[in-house]
Design a protein around this motif. Structure first.
Motif, PDB file in Angstrom:
ATOM      1  N   UNK A  29     -78.444 -97.182  27.864  1.00  0.00           N
ATOM      2  CA  UNK A  29     -78.059 -97.402  26.424  1.00  0.00           C
ATOM      3  C   UNK A  29     -76.613 -97.587  26.371  1.00  0.00           C
ATOM      4  N   UNK A  30     -75.506 -96.478  26.769  1.00  0.00           N
ATOM      5  CA  UNK A  30     -74.479 -96.548  26.746  1.00  0.00           C
ATOM      6  C   UNK A  30     -73.702 -95.348  27.307  1.00  0.00           C
ATOM      7  N   UNK A  31     -72.552 -95.057  27.280  1.00  0.00           N
ATOM      8  CA  UNK A  31     -71.781 -94.037  27.662  1.00  0.00           C
ATOM      9  C   UNK A  31     -70.958 -93.601  26.525  1.00  0.00           C
ATOM     10  N   UNK A  32     -70.594 -92.244  26.632  1.00  0.00           N
ATOM     11  CA  UNK A  32     -69.692 -91.930  25.225  1.00  0.00           C
ATOM     12  C   UNK A  32     -68.559 -90.663  25.843  1.00  0.00           C
ATOM     13  N   UNK A  33     -67.561 -90.554  25.515  1.00  0.00           N
ATOM     14  CA  UNK A  33     -66.740 -89.112  25.693  1.00  0.00           C
ATOM     15  C   UNK A  33     -67.381 -88.002  24.964  1.00  0.00           C
ATOM     16  N   UNK A  34     -67.016 -87.051  25.558  1.00  0.00           N
ATOM     17  CA  UNK A  34     -67.203 -85.780  24.990  1.00  0.00           C
ATOM     18  C   UNK A  34     -66.108 -84.903  25.040  1.00  0.00           C
ATOM     19  N   UNK A  35     -65.864 -83.908  24.283  1.00  0.00           N
ATOM     20  CA  UNK A  35     -64.844 -82.902  24.261  1.00  0.00           C
ATOM     21  C   UNK A  35     -65.512 -81.665  24.571  1.00  0.00           C
ATOM     22  N   UNK A  36     -64.940 -80.826  25.661  1.00  0.00           N
ATOM     23  CA  UNK A  36     -65.624 -79.467  26.014  1.00  0.00           C
ATOM     24  C   UNK A  36     -64.663 -78.552  25.720  1.00  0.00           C
ATOM     25  N   UNK A  37     -65.072 -77.342  25.002  1.00  0.00           N
ATOM     26  CA  UNK A  37     -64.048 -76.190  24.924  1.00  0.00           C
ATOM     27  C   UNK A  37     -63.856 -75.473  26.052  1.00  0.00           C
ATOM     28  N   UNK A  38     -63.234 -74.298  26.220  1.00  0.00           N
ATOM     29  CA  UNK A  38     -62.867 -73.603  27.453  1.00  0.00           C
ATOM     30  C   UNK A  38     -64.224 -72.774  27.883  1.00  0.00           C
ATOM     31  N   UNK A  39     -65.161 -72.613  26.827  1.00  0.00           N
ATOM     32  CA  UNK A  39     -66.530 -71.883  27.206  1.00  0.00           C
ATOM     33  C   UNK A  39     -67.568 -72.824  27.708  1.00  0.00           C
ATOM     34  N   UNK A  40     -67.300 -74.067  28.159  1.00  0.00           N
ATOM     35  CA  UNK A  40     -67.982 -75.382  28.174  1.00  0.00           C
ATOM     36  C   UNK A  40     -69.186 -75.541  27.100  1.00  0.00           C
TER      37      UNK A  40
END
Length: 556
Positions: free
Chosen positions: A450-461
């Motif tokens: 369907x699609x791809x999208x960027x994700x933001x991850x913090x230091x705790x994953x």
């Protein structure tokens, strides 16, 4: 000594023929054997494992909706050719060193014919795994014409068995495909790309090298000292060979005519991605993906290259008509691990050579049709959505060793958490919290990206933000069974599950990851409102979801 390139002709795997009939259907017997095979002009014959004594194995050519039976037989030695890590699940000391079970990758088959990792068997079926049911497999072939492949899938040693040579092509054909008038016969060629390393000196000259510990280099390159904190042998996080093989031959060449060719390209490597180009600067015309034909041909520009992760396939047309008398190199510039790369790991910039003759032996009457197939687009509106997390942790049993996981669970951990109903459509979101691209494969089904999208991850994953979706590339919009999931992205796929019920694996097709816990079972539950024998309204006849539902001939 470095091996010279382009000194051996590309081998074309032979077509296997049935040895008889069973219940009126073609019946095949295939033996897995250890043999010596010449992989390069300047190497001694190399010890490999092959189906019917061939690496790669013989090619199956079958007809859509015409079932076959196959008896896979293990005739291999009792000790493994390569280093077995006994700390990996399924390969413990109480298990035989050599076990096999064959998975028809991309096949829509009942669970007992799927090649379940724990349905393994040893030589002459003397020992069998806990999920083993029968010796003869039944393949209904009720699916679109496509480039499938078969390979070993034994739990805990898949990476070793495939590396030893247990892989081959399985092509499904039908009348509609033949009416397209694509290049055929000697102008249609399977291309299995793999990477290997060899011992190039000493007593083991010419034999396959596979590392016994992480960071171990192929001789004569120096390796780091043995890590006493890890078992020896130990599973490695990835394997990247320093030599390219195509159809079991090191850096081969292929003589072609100045005309159109159809190449069925398979990335059969353990961990390596390939971004392929032609040194002539010309384009690929892609006509198919893992699950068969695209709706229309897609031009893959030279600047973009043709990207294939492990287990992905691309059905392409290459037109050599304007390149008479030239030598053209199939190149690769995908870094390893993909996409960030490690400067210490060779890129394998050259794969094989095409030598274009000056003249045609016969006129080229093949065509590239404007339309290839009817392709149903699954609708994501209102369907269940499953969120799945791809992670890597420090192995608690052996600190410093990578342990990749799906949803923070191991292969054998209960309960089974992915339980779609037969005949229903679901969206699976694959969130990659790691630094590498993972080629994710679902057994039984074909899906659409369907699609791809960027994700933001913090230091705790923890995922703190999901960015705007990006459409899949044009050549990613067909039916697929394997998809690359980029790091720090979510890839969303949609599939109709079934038509069979039962338990099937889904996993990363980096074989080292698959063997060390990046694999989970999912279960297709019985849907009382779905009858798999009734065609689905509005579905393309070409997609034939229900055609593979066949009870006749099943072992009870």
């Amino acid at each position: 000594m470095p091996l010279d390139k382009f000194v051996d002709a590309l081998p074309i795997p032979s077509i296997i023929t049935p040895i008889g009939n069973r219940d009126g259907k073609p019946y095949y017997e295939v033996e897995m054997k250890q043999v010596q095979q010449k992989l390069h002009r300047d190497l001694k014959p190399t010890t490999v494992w092959g189906f019917n004594g061939m690496y790669p194995g013989p090619t199956f050519e079958v007809r859509r909706n015409q079932p076959i039976y196959v008896k896979w037989e293990n005739k291999l030695p009792f000790e493994h050719l390569l280093p077995v890590d006994r700390t990996v699940h399924g390969a413990e000391l109480d298990r035989p060193s050599v076990r096999t079970v064959v998975h028809l990758h991309g096949g829509r088959n009942r669970q007992e014919n799927d090649g379940y990792p724990e349905a393994w068997f040893t030589r002459n079926f003397k020992n069998v795994g806990p999920k083993f049911l029968h010796e003869v497999y039944y393949y209904p072939n009720g699916q679109r014409p496509a480039t499938l492949w078969y390979h070993d899938h034994a739990v805990g040693i898949t990476r070793l068995n495939v590396y030893a040579g247990l892989a081959g092509f399985y092509l499904i054909r039908d009348d509609e495909e033949e009416e397209l008038n694509l290049p055929q016969g000697k102008y249609e060629i399977p291309i299995l790309i793999q990477d290997r390393s060899f011992y190039l000196s000493g007593e083991r000259f010419g034999e396959l090298f596979y590392p016994a510990q992480p960071n171990q280099a192929a001789p004569p390159d120096p390796s780091p000292p043995i890590d006493s904190s890890l078992p020896r042998p130990s599973v490695v996080p990835e394997f990247f060979g320093n030599t390219a093989l195509v159809n079991g031959k090191v850096w081969p060449f292929l003589e072609v005519e100045p005309r159109k060719y159809r190449f069925r390209i398979l990335n059969g490597s353990n961990s390596r991605f390939y971004r392929l180009r032609l040194s002539s600067g010309q384009e690929f015309i892609q006509i198919g993906t893992d699950g068969g034909f695209l709706e229309k041909p897609v031009i893959v520009p030279h600047r973009e290259g043709l990207l294939l992760g492990p287990a992905e396939r691309a059905d392409v047309i290459v037109d050599f008509s304007k390149h008479a008398g030239q030598k053209i190199i199939l190149t690769n510039d995908a870094p390893s691990p993909f996409p960030s790369g490690n400067p210490r790991i060779p890129t394998l910039p050259q794969i094989m050579e095409f030598r274009v003759s000056k003249n045609l032996t016969e006129p080229d009457k093949s065509v590239i049709p404007a339309t290839l197939s009817c392709l149903e687009r699954l609708n994501p509106n209102g369907v269940p959505v499953r969120q799945n997390i791809l992670t890597e942790i420090d192995d608690p049993e052996f600190p410093g060793r990578l342990k990749p996981l799906l949803n923070d669970m191991t292969w054998s951990e209960l309960p089974i958490t992915e339980t779609p109903y037969n005949g229903t459509v679901e969206v699976w979101e694959l969130y990659n919290l790691t630094g590498d691209n993972h080629p994710m494969h679902l057994h039984l089904v074909h899906f659409q990206v369907l699609n791809h999208a960027p994700i933001t991850i913090d230091k705790n994953k923890h995922i703190t933000h999901v960015g705007p979706p990006r459409e899949p590339s044009p050549n990613e919009k067909g039916w697929k069974d394997t998809v690359g999931v980029n790091p720090k992205e979510v890839t969303r796929i949609i599939a109709r599950f079934g038509p069979f019920t039962g338990i099937y694996p889904w996993h990363c097709h980096n074989l080292e990851h698959e063997d060390h816990e990046m694999m989970r079972p999912y279960e297709v539950l019985q849907n009382p409102e779905f009858d798999p024998r009734i065609p689905i309204p509005g579905q393309c006849p070409d997609d034939s979801f229900t055609q593979s539902f066949e009870k006749e001939g099943q072992d009870e």
